[in-house]
Design a protein around this motif. Structure first.
Motif, PDB file in Angstrom:
ATOM      1  N   ALA A  19       0.826  -1.159   0.142  1.00 12.74           N
ATOM      2  CA  ALA A  19       0.041   0.135   0.184  1.00 12.74           C
ATOM      3  C   ALA A  19       0.806   1.238  -0.046  1.00 12.74           C
ATOM      4  O   ALA A  19       0.383   2.053  -0.630  1.00 12.74           O
ATOM      5  N   ALA A  20       1.924   1.389   0.716  1.00 13.99           N
ATOM      6  CA  ALA A  20       2.800   2.336   1.020  1.00 13.99           C
ATOM      7  C   ALA A  20       3.799   2.485  -0.506  1.00 13.99           C
ATOM      8  O   ALA A  20       3.667   3.725  -1.017  1.00 13.99           O
ATOM      9  N   LEU A  21       3.852   1.415  -1.172  1.00 16.02           N
ATOM     10  CA  LEU A  21       4.601   1.618  -2.369  1.00 16.02           C
ATOM     11  C   LEU A  21       3.517   2.127  -3.323  1.00 16.02           C
ATOM     12  O   LEU A  21       3.910   2.910  -4.431  1.00 16.02           O
ATOM     13  N   GLY A  22       2.447   1.705  -3.406  1.00 16.95           N
ATOM     14  CA  GLY A  22       1.388   2.211  -4.232  1.00 16.95           C
ATOM     15  C   GLY A  22       1.127   3.795  -4.076  1.00 16.95           C
ATOM     16  O   GLY A  22       0.768   4.365  -5.118  1.00 16.95           O
ATOM     17  N   GLU A  23       1.286   4.168  -2.917  1.00 16.02           N
ATOM     18  CA  GLU A  23       1.064   5.631  -2.780  1.00 16.02           C
ATOM     19  C   GLU A  23       2.259   6.239  -3.456  1.00 16.02           C
ATOM     20  O   GLU A  23       1.958   7.466  -4.040  1.00 16.02           O
ATOM     21  N   LEU A  24       3.423   6.112  -3.194  1.00 18.99           N
ATOM     22  CA  LEU A  24       4.586   6.406  -3.765  1.00 18.99           C
ATOM     23  C   LEU A  24       4.514   6.337  -5.319  1.00 18.99           C
ATOM     24  O   LEU A  24       5.033   7.510  -6.333  1.00 18.99           O
ATOM     25  N   ALA A  25       3.979   5.181  -5.949  1.00 15.28           N
ATOM     26  CA  ALA A  25       3.581   5.290  -7.439  1.00 15.28           C
ATOM     27  C   ALA A  25       2.598   6.567  -7.793  1.00 15.28           C
ATOM     28  O   ALA A  25       3.118   7.000  -9.044  1.00 15.28           O
ATOM     29  N   LYS A  26       1.613   6.534  -7.341  1.00 13.80           N
ATOM     30  CA  LYS A  26       0.679   7.769  -7.572  1.00 13.80           C
ATOM     31  C   LYS A  26       1.283   9.234  -7.453  1.00 13.80           C
ATOM     32  O   LYS A  26       1.121  10.067  -8.495  1.00 13.80           O
ATOM     33  N   ARG A  27       2.156   9.332  -6.420  1.00 13.36           N
ATOM     34  CA  ARG A  27       2.914  10.560  -6.462  1.00 13.36           C
ATOM     35  C   ARG A  27       3.731  10.865  -7.573  1.00 13.36           C
ATOM     36  O   ARG A  27       3.841  11.974  -7.851  1.00 13.36           O
ATOM     37  N   ALA A  28       4.352   9.598  -8.050  1.00 10.44           N
ATOM     38  CA  ALA A  28       5.433   9.823  -8.938  1.00 10.44           C
ATOM     39  C   ALA A  28       5.097  10.617 -10.182  1.00 10.44           C
ATOM     40  O   ALA A  28       5.681  11.168 -10.988  1.00 10.44           O
ATOM     41  N   VAL A  29       3.688  10.376 -10.683  1.00 15.14           N
ATOM     42  CA  VAL A  29       3.216  10.701 -12.041  1.00 15.14           C
ATOM     43  C   VAL A  29       2.387  11.885 -11.783  1.00 15.14           C
ATOM     44  O   VAL A  29       2.064  12.589 -12.704  1.00 15.14           O
ATOM     45  N   GLU A  30       2.105  12.465 -10.605  1.00 16.44           N
ATOM     46  CA  GLU A  30       1.788  13.578 -10.321  1.00 16.44           C
ATOM     47  C   GLU A  30       2.643  14.908 -10.669  1.00 16.44           C
ATOM     48  O   GLU A  30       3.797  14.829 -10.622  1.00 16.44           O
ATOM     49  N   LYS A  31       2.056  16.005 -10.895  1.00 12.70           N
ATOM     50  CA  LYS A  31       2.819  17.331 -11.041  1.00 12.70           C
ATOM     51  C   LYS A  31       4.007  17.386  -9.894  1.00 12.70           C
ATOM     52  O   LYS A  31       3.555  17.309  -8.767  1.00 12.70           O
ATOM     53  N   GLY A  32       5.195  17.348 -10.210  1.00  9.56           N
ATOM     54  CA  GLY A  32       5.995  17.760  -9.242  1.00  9.56           C
ATOM     55  C   GLY A  32       6.765  16.325  -8.871  1.00  9.56           C
ATOM     56  O   GLY A  32       7.657  16.267  -8.168  1.00  9.56           O
ATOM     57  N   GLY A  33       6.166  15.156  -9.218  1.00 11.20           N
ATOM     58  CA  GLY A  33       6.584  13.926  -8.826  1.00 11.20           C
ATOM     59  C   GLY A  33       7.587  13.505  -9.744  1.00 11.20           C
ATOM     60  O   GLY A  33       8.202  14.156 -10.653  1.00 11.20           O
ATOM     61  N   SER A  34       8.507  12.409  -9.256  1.00 15.93           N
ATOM     62  CA  SER A  34       9.788  11.994  -9.872  1.00 15.93           C
ATOM     63  C   SER A  34       9.578  11.555 -11.123  1.00 15.93           C
ATOM     64  O   SER A  34      10.234  11.972 -12.173  1.00 15.93           O
ATOM     65  N   SER A  35       8.666  10.954 -11.764  1.00 14.26           N
ATOM     66  CA  SER A  35       8.427  10.606 -13.036  1.00 14.26           C
ATOM     67  C   SER A  35       7.762  11.727 -13.782  1.00 14.26           C
ATOM     68  O   SER A  35       8.275  11.890 -15.115  1.00 14.26           O
ATOM     69  N   HIS A  36       7.227  12.762 -13.349  1.00 19.65           N
ATOM     70  CA  HIS A  36       6.723  13.578 -14.025  1.00 19.65           C
ATOM     71  C   HIS A  36       7.715  14.737 -14.494  1.00 19.65           C
ATOM     72  O   HIS A  36       8.157  15.203 -15.520  1.00 19.65           O
ATOM     73  N   ASN A  37       8.667  14.790 -13.221  1.00 24.32           N
ATOM     74  CA  ASN A  37       9.951  15.709 -13.510  1.00 24.32           C
ATOM     75  C   ASN A  37      10.997  15.148 -14.444  1.00 24.32           C
ATOM     76  O   ASN A  37      11.608  15.731 -15.324  1.00 24.32           O
ATOM     77  N   SER A  38      11.029  13.584 -14.653  1.00 24.26           N
ATOM     78  CA  SER A  38      11.944  13.002 -15.430  1.00 24.26           C
ATOM     79  C   SER A  38      11.362  13.211 -16.805  1.00 24.26           C
ATOM     80  O   SER A  38      12.412  13.491 -17.741  1.00 24.26           O
ATOM     81  N   LEU A  39      10.083  13.307 -17.256  1.00 24.98           N
ATOM     82  CA  LEU A  39       9.625  13.278 -18.405  1.00 24.98           C
ATOM     83  C   LEU A  39       9.714  14.802 -18.911  1.00 24.98           C
ATOM     84  O   LEU A  39      10.301  15.218 -19.904  1.00 24.98           O
ATOM     85  N   ILE A  40       9.608  15.770 -18.095  1.00 27.76           N
ATOM     86  CA  ILE A  40       9.700  17.179 -18.138  1.00 27.76           C
ATOM     87  C   ILE A  40      11.295  17.357 -18.737  1.00 27.76           C
ATOM     88  O   ILE A  40      11.578  18.138 -19.713  1.00 27.76           O
ATOM     89  N   SER A  41      12.272  16.703 -18.059  1.00 29.00           N
ATOM     90  CA  SER A  41      13.749  16.661 -18.238  1.00 29.00           C
ATOM     91  C   SER A  41      14.151  16.176 -19.572  1.00 29.00           C
ATOM     92  O   SER A  41      14.872  16.767 -20.360  1.00 29.00           O
TER      93      SER A  41
END
Length: 469
Positions: free
Chosen positions: A434-456
């Motif tokens: 469950a904790a990992l699932g929350e981190l996954a959701k945050r990653a694709v939100e604006k400012g999240g790690s994956s969102h920032n990676s795509l912008i980069s």
């Protein structure tokens, strides 16, 4: 052109378009029909995205007409013909690139020639493997150090050297193409794929930093690749019921059934789009599910059923399910993301394909790992030993066709189901998931790690264009 590559690549193209990039998806007419409605909706919402189709040369590749996807191949020969036939796309793709001259090309791994074509036209190419950082790092170490050549038997374990974690593997869990030192058509394909990855501009990965931080770093600092994590890409797709293709089962009926169940009380079973199981193995699963006393949803694809159809179902099995409401069998493609996201789902029996793994992680559910082929035995290690949200069912041998292997017995299946669904250990595993699932959701939100990676990534591609001009 396989479900495991097409689905995330289409979603990645849609993400590019949502960030103001013009995106063109190149595929065949039959494959385009699986996602054309989704792309049309995106266009109507303002995304500059389109599909360009190229006829698949089935006859020239030695394949029956209409065989435009790896999921349609039914033998090793058909599979090899399909992969070899992809080279016949080179001329029409090269002509398209000359006409349109895009700023970047993202190519699935089997199109290894795409890097050479794009390089000739001075177009940067991003490799997309369809896998995660951990399996890519493990594969790189195996190919570089070849520890599997120093063991005396198929079952003897060896350590994969140089990784951040101590990971043991045996030869029987590796693809025969990795272990074959001779030059064969298949090993030539594997080497061409790996060469294309290393000579591309970089690698785009459907994963997120928080799940594999040590392996993102390892990819960059040890393997020495430019990498960008943009996942879980499934979380960027709002149309959960139709992801990949039309469901063969009414999603509303599925949701209505799940709505009657307690939270975390149902286990979901699905082995992806490529698995072919024997009726003996399906029978073992059915008996184990009945003995476990757990409620379940079981997606049995037509590939899984094969030609044996319903011979594997124990007498009265489906009738009992209907009477006591304990289980639901879906024959065909299931709305997997929709099912996993339901609060009633407490566990997931998976073949450890990367898309399924990520969808399970994103939903925050622990998994029973049943790897079959491809890189799935590496993925099992990630779930069980690193993330500690998986329980192995006992699959020990890599095989392209799982109907040719010894069935995993009902007791082992029942044990794994019980371990994931019942008791203190199950609760602890569910908490980590469950904790990992929350981190996954945050990653694709604006400012999240994956969102920032795509912008980069987009910024680097724009800078590369300016520099080349």
């Amino acid at each position: 052109m396989a479900p495991g590559h097409m689905i995330p690549l289409v979603d990645i193209a849609r993400q590019f378009a949502r960030h103001g990039v013009k995106a063109t998806i190149i595929t065949t007419p039959l494959n385009a029909s699986k996602f054309s409605k989704t792309i049309q909706r995106d266009r109507e919402m303002g995304s500059d995205i389109s599909i360009r189709t190229v006829k698949f040369p089935c006859k020239e590749a030695g394949l029956p007409e209409g065989c435009e996807n790896i999921a349609s191949t039914t033998s090793t020969l058909m599979y090899l013909n399909f992969i070899m036939g992809l080279s016949l796309f080179q001329n029409p793709i090269e002509q398209f690139l000359e006409e349109d001259h895009p700023d970047c090309l993202i190519a699935a791994p089997q199109f290894s020639w795409a890097v050479d074509v794009a390089t000739k036209l001075e177009i940067p190419t991003l490799a997309f493997n369809g896998s995660g950082f951990f399996p890519l790092c493990a594969l790189h170490s195996l190919m570089e150090h070849k520890p599997h050549l120093n063991v005396e038997s198929e079952m003897e374990e060896f350590v994969i050297p140089g990784l951040p974690d101590t990971i043991k593997m045996s030869r029987q869990k590796l693809s025969e193409h990795l272990m074959d030192e001779k030059d064969t058509p298949v090993t030539a394909i594997v080497k061409a794929i790996m060469r294309a990855e290393t000579t591309s501009y970089g690698v785009i990965v459907n994963s997120f930093y928080e799940m594999e931080p040590n392996y993102v770093k390892h990819s960059r600092e040890v393997v020495g690749r430019k990498v960008w994590h943009v996942g879980p890409i499934s979380l960027c797709n709002e149309d959960k019921s139709q992801r990949g293709q039309d469901s063969s089962f009414c999603e509303q009926k599925c949701l209505d059934w799940l709505d009657t169940k307690e939270p975390k009380s149902v286990i979901y079973i699905c082995f992806g789009s490529m698995a072919v199981f024997s009726s003996a193995q399906l029978l073992e699963i059915a008996i184990a599910l009945e003995a476990s006393n757990q409620q379940f949803i079981w997606a049995v694809t037509q590939n899984t059923i094969n030609e044996e159809q319903n011979e594997w179902i124990p007498e009265g099995f489906e009738e009992k399910l209907n009477v006591n409401g304990r289980g639901l069998i879906i024959k065909g493609w299931a709305p997997q993301v929709l099912i996993l996201d339901h609060e009633a789902i407490g566990g997931f029996v998976t073949h450890c394909g990367w898309n399924s793994l990520l969808e399970g992680v994103s939903a925050g559910v622990p998994m029973i790992t049943w790897p079959l082929s491809a890189e799935q035995f590496f993925n099992e290690k990630l779930l069980v030993e690193i993330l500690k949200i998986g329980v192995p069912v006992g699959s020990e041998a890599w095989s392209n066709r799982t109907d040719s292997t010894v069935p995993i017995n009902r007791k082992d299946i029942e044990r794994a189901v019980t371990k994931v669904m019942v008791g203190q250990e199950a609760e602890e595993m569910r908490g980590r998931a469950a904790a990992l699932g929350e981190l996954a959701k945050r990653a694709v939100e604006k400012g999240g790690s994956s969102h920032n990676s795509l912008i980069s990534l987009l910024e680097q591609l724009r800078n590369a264009k300016i520099t080349s001009n």
